[in-house]
Design an enzyme around this catalytic site. Sequence first.
Site, PDB file in Angstrom:
ATOM      1  N   HIS A  75       0.826  -1.206   0.000  1.00  0.00           N
ATOM      2  CA  HIS A  75       0.000   0.000   0.000  1.00  0.00           C
ATOM      3  C   HIS A  75       0.865   1.263   0.000  1.00  0.00           C
ATOM      4  CE1 HIS A  75      -4.056  -1.783   0.679  1.00  0.00           C
ATOM      5  NE2 HIS A  75      -3.303  -2.800   1.036  1.00  0.00           N
ATOM      6  N   ASP A 123      -5.109   6.263   1.686  1.00  0.00           N
ATOM      7  CA  ASP A 123      -5.346   4.896   1.226  1.00  0.00           C
ATOM      8  C   ASP A 123      -6.786   4.513   1.568  1.00  0.00           C
ATOM      9  OD1 ASP A 123      -3.665   2.183   0.511  1.00  0.00           O
ATOM     10  OD2 ASP A 123      -5.324   1.759   1.875  1.00  0.00           O
TER      11      ASP A 123
END
Length: 452
Positions: free
Chosen positions: A17, A117
């Site tokens: 991520h 995110d």
Amino acid sequence: MEKKTCIAMVPCPGHGHLIPLLEFAKLLLRHHSHDFNVAFLIPTVGPPSPSTIAIINTLPSNIHFTFLPPINIQDLHLQSPHPVPQMILTVRHSLPCLKQELSSLSSRTNLVALVLDFFSLDALHLANEFKISSYIAFSSGAAALYFSLSFPKFDESRIFQIRFSFPRTSDVYTAYLSACKKSPLVDGIIVNTFNHLEPEAIRALQQGKELHTPSPSVYPVGPIVAQPKQKSEVDECVAWLNHQPSKSVLYVCFGSGGTLSQEQVNEIAFGLELSGHKFLWVVRVPSEIPNSGYVIGQTEDPIQYLPPGFVNRTKEQGLVVPSWAPQVEILAHGSTGGFLSHCGWNSTLESIVHGVPMIAWPLFAEQRMNAILLTDELRVAVRPQGDEEDGIVKRDEIAKVVKRIMDHSEEGLEMRKRIQDLSDAAAVALSENGSSTKALSCLAHEFLNKSI
């Protein structure tokens, strides 16, 4: 002195991520370096890995980073070791420190946007507090994004179990649903894909088709992948590849933390040996939990878990490396002819960009959706079949699919042509007048409008 316009970016824990968000920041500044600074505020559950530090140290001077104080994983009171609740709860516990860092940034810069995110959305309210715009940097593809935006309106129990195989009462389900419900509240969503790869899903997102809710603007700016390092920086994997014939090596890796059972590791070892083809295999310590290595890394030597004598028997055929390898450099290498992959979105895009056909071996979550895209729609991958009784993919089946993709058969050659066409389309999307470059420009103008 006029304050520099700043964009704050908050990844969630996990290499898979952090890296796409870093690469997005580098891409944005490559085109608009005179307009912005980027500040990374990184929640953690422990010290950053050596590979993360190495990447951070190569960033340009207009990308700044702060590692937030690590959260004690025991304080998260997790029901399961799945990475999704770990990531979301780590961000949640980091919110006080994150707010302090944003306050400091706001005092020193012209802070205009907060880019989160998908699993960092517990920080979304901070955008309102600091009166800045909010965005999601979605680390998977357009189809997975469409599913996530649609998910709260569907029959949650039925759809979730079909796609993700978790019960509605699990902490994974609760965490995922929470993120899905927050997603439509942002100003825009940056998605790492391109028009030629997922045209129907992108069109549906941009039109808000059947989402039954006001939808944020969607910016398909991909494929965003890391660039191969210069030849002077290569390691043992690339040095080994330099001595192998063109397109002769199958690269085997299950992402930054994917794991297999001991029995499945054994079958892969025997299957690779049986295939007769050259291989470069990134091995991890076996586990019955397929995502056990994502948030907290492993410390044991995984080589000891391979079948006795395997490394010695195959020393002329393959290279086995523990835990990590420079994937982009491997996929970009002329000796790499195939990729046995878990179908994580980063790996999928890297394989497409470098024109490497795949053996699709999804482990969990949206990887199954990605595998269907690769095998059924794009037809640039093959998928092995597990045993009907225990689900284990046996050595004969592994050897068979390796030969399908690595032999110079008609099927293999057609797959290579199709994935090369996709690679060419990706380059066009990122060209000066390409669709992804235009989407990035629109996003940058939106950032700048907030600074006025």
